[in-house]
Design an enzyme around this catalytic site. Structure first.
Site, PDB file in Angstrom:
ATOM      1  N   GLY A 103       0.828  -1.198   0.000  1.00  0.00           N
ATOM      2  CA  GLY A 103       0.000   0.000   0.000  1.00  0.00           C
ATOM      3  C   GLY A 103       0.857   1.241   0.000  1.00  0.00           C
ATOM      4  O   GLY A 103       2.080   1.177  -0.214  1.00  0.00           O
ATOM      5  N   ASP A 161      -8.878   6.643   7.195  1.00  0.00           N
ATOM      6  CA  ASP A 161      -8.720   5.960   5.909  1.00  0.00           C
ATOM      7  C   ASP A 161      -9.639   4.746   5.851  1.00  0.00           C
ATOM      8  O   ASP A 161      -9.256   3.669   5.413  1.00  0.00           O
ATOM      9  CB  ASP A 161      -7.264   5.545   5.705  1.00  0.00           C
ATOM     10  CG  ASP A 161      -6.972   5.161   4.247  1.00  0.00           C
ATOM     11  OD1 ASP A 161      -7.744   5.568   3.355  1.00  0.00           O
ATOM     12  OD2 ASP A 161      -5.971   4.461   4.007  1.00  0.00           O
TER      13      ASP A 161
END
Length: 632
Positions: free
Chosen positions: A35, A148
């Site tokens: 990520g 997030d």
């Protein structure tokens, strides 16, 4: 960290040349994904429990402000112990490349499931949103805003969703990297205030939850896709595209996606909206809450590969005299993450590295001393098999069970005559002092005519026990339990007498079908156990169950045994459990601070037609099950 535990396509990807083979004693079995903040690997605890190891990108690790915030966020994340979160069980925020370990969840992310199998049915979406809302309650309760929350950070397990990566995006918010153009967070799932750079609050996560719900039901983001700038503009200035959203979800999603944070529902109200949309006062999660095709993906991910067998390296060489110690947490001879341009060393693991007793992995030793500006790491907690958070701790020299390098023996030196005389004097003094102490102890241990011994510390008589006479022949005087008698006669001192066998646990006492009305309390010492107005160990109020000062509650997970041992060993303590977190069959352990332990089993709640509000419980009490520390 963004990216979650699973990557699109292949679930378990083989390690590449630039991947480490071991992280702080955890041997890596596969790569799970990558990520914006680093890579995610599969590993195992020594007991075989799979864990996800997340290693932060080197460019983030080189930023001092990121490290400071990352340490704070990991410490806060270790306090999060919810039913719908993947707990952080280990971490090292001071490592060359910081990392943390979370429980591995054998299920696809919501993003993967929707991309492969399409939108979810309404019942699944409601259970999904309710589970995420419960996770946010716990996360916000620890002082964390997720920042997030997106489909890639929601994993679908067989017993409900799991929220991961909570709060860690904050660590990168104000670093030099974000100011140079690196974006933290996913544009399609940001809130308007987040996109505009305004203050982020728990309401920010509620907006993201509405976006996640719309994505699960529609199969696409509520504000469309495209360039980041275009998506962010629509989030701030335009209304979401909800064509095709089922009618049952419109109020829930619409309220969460209000532009004004103050107009959005609180997380507790989100749960109420889920109940209303399902025409139930409380949601019941069936065994098969996911569509069949999605549930089949869980089986694939449960068959996680094991790491390759490690070869046993030779014992580490002793460090040269005067050399500086290695980096904190580094095991002598253990494999470390390779530096750029260097060959990867042979992998090792604490369970196989040496012939000495195996050292535990990170998190089972004393917490490290952290640098200036770092908050102290919480003390280690039980092993991840018990589900609580395990604190960060070094695995290296000085850690329990770690191999200790043997320093070379110094060359013998000639002793001066004066030194020998001084040593002889010290030995003579010690012998004389020992004889005096023995005489005092001998006198204090003599039996009186009632078969009692004198307490050496107070001089008061106390009853003789089996320990006082253990190992003595017929007619032999009782010893003092120190082994001094044998040594006084010139023989070899005997070992200490065995301790008394542990007391048997108390018998459980059961009370069935207690209606605990709002405003009333239960006291575990009462027999029979009946609700009363005040002075109890647990009470039922408008928000749910709560315990008094000194008491502790733990809500058991599905599959945990409702036993005394479970209630004694659990450490996910809280003082409040809301009605929305309990359903029929929920079980709660209570420790009252006075040594009593109880298991509360929820049988149900009062119907809306009843004029009073109450919870119906079965209660099992073990009185005097815990040792209570007396004030000095």
């Amino acid at each position: 960290m963004s990216g979650g535990q699973h990557h699109r396509g292949t679930v378990f990807q083989p390690l590449e040349e630039d991947d480490p083979r071991s992280v702080a004693g955890y041997r890596l079995a596969a790569r799970l994904g990558a990520g914006g903040m680093g890579k995610v690997y599969l590993s195992y605890t020594p007991g075989g429990r799979p864990v996800a190891i997340k290693v932060i990108r080197p460019d983030f690790a080189q930023d001092a402000e990121f490290r400071r915030r990352f340490a704070q966020e990991v410490q806060a994340a270790q306090r999060v112990q919810g039913l719908y979160t993947a707990p952080v069980i280990d971490a090292d925020t001071d490592a060359r490349e910081p990392w943390l370990a979370t429980a591995y969840v054998p299920g696809p992310s919501l993003a993967d499931a929707v991309q492969r199998h399409g939108p979810m049915p309404v019942d699944t979406v409601l259970l999904l949103v309710a589970g995420i809302a419960e996770a946010l309650q716990v996360i916000h309760g620890a002082g964390i805003v997720h920042r997030d929350l997106k489909p890639g950070n929601v994993l679908l397990a067989s017993d409900g969703p799991r929220v991961i990566d909570f709060g860690i995006a904050r660590a990168a918010d104000a670093t030099s990297l974000t100011s140079s153009g690196v974006t933290i967070g996913t544009p399609s799932f940001m809130a308007p205030e987040q996109a505009a750079g305004s203050t982020v609050t728990p309401a920010t996560d509620v907006f993201a939850l509405g976006q996640v719900a719309a994505y699960a039901a529609l199969g696409s983001p509520a504000f469309g896709e495209g360039t980041s700038h275009g998506v962010l503009y629509r989030i701030v200035h335009e209304e979401p595209s909800l064509d095709g959203l089922p009618e049952q979800l419109r109020e829930l999603v619409g309220r969460c996606l209000e532009k004004d944070p103050a107009a959005r529902p609180a997380v507790a109200e989100v749960l109420t909206l889920c109940h209303r949309a399902s025409d139930q006062t409380a949601l019941r999660r069936p065994e098969e809450w996911l569509p069949g095709a999605v549930a089949a993906d869980i089986t694939t991910r449960a068959a996680a590969p094991a790491p390759a067998a490690a070869t046993t390296p030779p014992p580490p060489a002793a460090p040269p005299a005067g050399s500086a110690p290695g980096p904190a947490g580094q095991v002598p001879g253990a494999a470390q993450a390779p530096a750029a341009g260097h060959a990867t060393p042979p992998p090792t693991h604490p369970a196989t590295a040496h012939a000495a007793p195996p050292a535990p992995p990170q998190g089972f030793g004393p917490p490290p001393a952290m640098g200036p500006g770092h908050a102290p790491t919480p003390p280690p907690q039980p092993h991840p098999y018990t589900h609580p958070v395990v604190g960060a701790a070094p695995y290296g020299p000085g850690a329990p069970g770690a191999p200790v390098p043997q320093a070379p023996a110094p060359a013998p030196k000639r002793k001066s005559r004066a030194a020998l005389v001084a040593v002889a004097a010290i030995v003579a003094f010690a012998v004389a002092g020992g004889a005096t102490a023995y005489a005092l102890l001998k006198d204090s241990g003599k039996e009186d005519r009632a078969g009692r011994t004198q307490d050496a510390s107070s001089g008061t008589p106390k009853p003789a026990t089996e320990t006082d006479t253990a190992g003595q022949g017929d007619g032999a005087p009782a010893g003092d339990g120190t082994g001094a008698d044998a040594g006084a006669d010139g023989g070899e001192a005997s070992p200490s007498a065995p301790a008394d066998p542990p007391a048997a646990p108390p018998e459980p006492v059961e009370y069935k079908g207690i209606d605990l009305t709002e405003g009333y309390e239960l006291t575990l010492a009462d027999d029979p156990l009946k609700p009363k107005r005040e002075g109890g160990d647990i009470d039922y109020g408008t928000s749910g169950l709560s315990t008094s000062d000194g008491g502790r509650l733990v809500m058991l997970r599905n599959g945990q045994a409702g036993t005394l041992e479970t209630c004694l060993n659990e450490t996910r303590y809280t003082r409040y459990i809301r009605d929305s977190q309990m359903t029929k069959g929920s079980r709660v352990c209570l420790q009252n601070g006075a040594g009593d332990v109880a298991l509360l089993t929820v049988l149900g709640f009062s119907p809306e037609s009843d004029p009073s509000d109450y919870i119906t419980l079965d209660v099992t009490v073990w009185r005097g099950a815990m040792d209570v520390e007396q004030p000095s």
